[in-house]
Design a protein around this motif. Sequence first.
Motif, mmCIF file in Angstrom:
data_model
loop_
_atom_site.group_PDB
_atom_site.id
_atom_site.type_symbol
_atom_site.label_atom_id
_atom_site.label_comp_id
_atom_site.label_asym_id
_atom_site.label_seq_id
_atom_site.Cartn_x
_atom_site.Cartn_y
_atom_site.Cartn_z
ATOM 1 N N THR A 84 1.463 68.393 7.986
ATOM 2 C CA THR A 84 0.267 69.134 8.409
ATOM 3 C C THR A 84 -0.920 68.199 8.669
ATOM 4 O OG1 THR A 84 0.995 70.978 7.065
ATOM 5 C CG2 THR A 84 -1.298 71.018 7.770
ATOM 6 N N ALA A 495 -10.367 73.448 6.812
ATOM 7 C CA ALA A 495 -9.045 73.792 6.273
ATOM 8 C C ALA A 495 -8.618 72.748 5.235
ATOM 9 C CB ALA A 495 -8.023 73.850 7.401
ATOM 10 N N THR A 498 -10.628 73.273 2.057
ATOM 11 C CA THR A 498 -10.136 74.423 1.286
ATOM 12 C C THR A 498 -8.926 74.021 0.449
ATOM 13 O OG1 THR A 498 -10.827 75.821 3.107
ATOM 14 C CG2 THR A 498 -9.337 76.833 1.510
ATOM 15 N N THR A 499 -7.950 73.364 1.105
ATOM 16 C CA THR A 499 -6.734 73.005 0.362
ATOM 17 C C THR A 499 -7.032 71.943 -0.693
ATOM 18 O OG1 THR A 499 -6.165 71.626 2.262
ATOM 19 C CG2 THR A 499 -4.966 73.679 2.014
ATOM 20 N N ILE B 37 2.550 80.071 -1.259
ATOM 21 C CA ILE B 37 1.125 80.124 -0.907
ATOM 22 C C ILE B 37 0.753 78.888 -0.098
ATOM 23 C CG2 ILE B 37 -1.243 80.259 -1.787
ATOM 24 C CD1 ILE B 37 -0.159 81.844 -4.160
ATOM 25 N N LYS B 39 2.639 76.290 1.163
ATOM 26 C CA LYS B 39 3.459 75.933 2.328
ATOM 27 C C LYS B 39 3.350 76.976 3.439
ATOM 28 C CE LYS B 39 6.475 73.693 4.774
ATOM 29 N NZ LYS B 39 5.942 72.599 5.588
ATOM 30 N N LEU B 40 3.490 78.247 3.087
ATOM 31 C CA LEU B 40 3.519 79.276 4.133
ATOM 32 C C LEU B 40 2.142 79.538 4.747
ATOM 33 C CD1 LEU B 40 6.072 81.918 2.832
ATOM 34 C CD2 LEU B 40 6.406 80.097 4.486
ATOM 35 N N ILE B 41 1.101 79.488 3.929
ATOM 36 C CA ILE B 41 -0.225 79.837 4.458
ATOM 37 C C ILE B 41 -0.976 78.613 4.973
ATOM 38 C CG2 ILE B 41 -2.471 80.886 3.908
ATOM 39 C CD1 ILE B 41 -0.976 82.569 1.792
ATOM 40 N N PHE B 42 -0.942 77.549 4.194
ATOM 41 C CA PHE B 42 -1.829 76.424 4.533
ATOM 42 C C PHE B 42 -1.134 75.249 5.205
ATOM 43 C CE2 PHE B 42 -3.906 78.543 0.933
ATOM 44 C CZ PHE B 42 -5.138 78.815 1.508
ATOM 45 N N LYS B 44 1.394 74.441 7.649
ATOM 46 C CA LYS B 44 2.326 74.584 8.769
ATOM 47 C C LYS B 44 2.493 73.203 9.399
ATOM 48 C CE LYS B 44 1.460 79.384 9.699
ATOM 49 N NZ LYS B 44 0.376 79.755 8.785
ATOM 50 N N THR B 49 4.371 73.529 15.302
ATOM 51 C CA THR B 49 3.685 74.786 15.598
ATOM 52 C C THR B 49 3.059 74.746 16.997
ATOM 53 O OG1 THR B 49 3.074 74.715 13.285
ATOM 54 C CG2 THR B 49 2.074 76.457 14.564
#
Lengths: 531, 67
Positions: A84, A495, A498-499, B37, B39-42, B44, B49
């Motif tokens: 990510t 983002a 936040t994480t 939480i 992996k699936l939400i934050f 990707k 994608t």
Amino acid sequence: MVENIDLSLVDWSRGQFALTAMFHWIFVPLTLGLGYIVAIMETIYVKTGNPEWKRITKFWMNLFGINFAIGVATGIILEFQFGTNWSNYSWFVGDIFGAPLAIEGIMAFFMESTFIAVMFFGWDKVSRKFHLTSSWLTAIGANLSALWILVANAWMQNPVGMRFNPETARNEMENFWEVLFSPTAVNKFLHTTTSGFVLASIFVVGISAWFLLHKRDQMFAKKSIVVGSIFGLIATFMVIFTGDGAAKDIAKHQPMKLASMEGLYQGETGAPLMIYGFFSGSDEERLKEPKEDNFAFNIPVPGMLSFLANGDFDSYVPGIRDMLYGNDEHNILSFEERIKRGHVAQQTLKEFKDAEKNGNTTKYNSLKAKFNDKEWLNTYMKYFGYGTYYDPDPQKLKANVLELVPPVTIAFHSFHIMVGLGTLFVLVFLLLLFYTMKNKIEDTRWLLWVALWSIPLAYLAQQTGWLVAEVGRQPWVIQDMMNTRMAVSQIGTGAVQTTFWLFAITFVGLAIAEVKIMLTQIKKGPKEGGQ
Amino acid sequence: MVKRVIRFYVDGFRSMASWSRTLWIIILLKLFILFFIFKLIFFKDTLNTKYDTDRERSEHVIEQITK
């Protein structure tokens, strides 16, 4: 170029990765070392048949289990972040990073989950020897898991055994054994795992000291101190030996890191090693305003850095300025020249892709040939990552050169704290052994307090060691090939923020749980905990 | 053999101390937070994608690392 990059995104992404890695590294070293200590204690039990050793083994095994359970899978988050937050990096490293991590996942799952179950559920259900074998295999399995991630990290510090494919923009593994057995990987694995053994030994002697301070379970505590101190002493000497190997490897492949670790701004023949020191001025000031002496206070040992780097007290060690501005006498290419060459490599890759898109076969083939030409690869591609700092304006280019210096103050202090604490631990182990053998350990309360307070210091040594390795190599993610700015994904800074905080909350929660459960078990002592 | 292995694990879980059960709750809760939480939400996979083919992904990366 540099001004196109969102620095706040890079910094938050780095902060998030550092937070996760450092938190993960709270648990790993204890698992690596305590596994072996437990296996050694159980071996004594199996050899002697003395139930006291079974009680001792079970107590430390329970603490091993708590640490393992809380820490397990925290490293997975790092792999999420690769995809990510560091997608350019993940793509660029290709299968080199993927293969070791996949092996790690499979090995960790099968070895640890199978043998840990026998370790904890198998008492009185399987034979003593099978149980003992399982304990040893759990310890070996945990260390082998660490091998693969450390091999991947070593490749980032010294990329070998690969070839860059311009068509896919990925590095492809050409020689698995070169990646696995590069001196950087061997030193990194041995230095890191043995430092975990030292931490676990300190953990054992520190908690045993607590029992003696409270006049509880004295025989258990003394026996644990003997095993912990002997194992710790052997491990510390292994750390020193492998640290020496690592320093020589850094001198060869990451000379800027070595110069930063020692605050060596100007190269010297017979360069001194600092016992400790404090800089005058900030990192930026020292770079912009060269001085004769960059230290406000220091204790140098003449020639020792030369010996550490090259095995020769009279050899030359390049300083930060030699690398920034070049040194013809010692054949050191300036960073400005490296930036220009890196820029050529980056532009060639760009032109190659354009030629492919436009169907210009002649240009495509001639540019592709460059990526197979060893001389071109050594002259230009070797410096690929430096190209990011290129600027057509010579003044801006000169200014950008300074961005290739890691945070010297952090690297210097982290290195010296790590080495200083390692030396202290040798003394702690020796003194604990001496007083235990003399049967005076319970009366030497000052030493018991030192042993107890060495536990947080051992964790500090681990974290500072990690800082030396990772901050000292900045700005590189892959040495000379890719810097942090090139590696980061273009996602929203919000983002990442936040994480970052979500991780911080989760990690603090897990740390509280670890400390609370562990303290409860320690206070119960070996009788209750060992049943 | 399989039955013996299953029985071994079942007996092991049954005879666990209460603090061991707490650890298992923490492990399961942690895995839920990590995989469902985080992996699936934050988390990707950015390139998978945004792009459909490896060719597009490599073009994007080249653009990023040579800009």
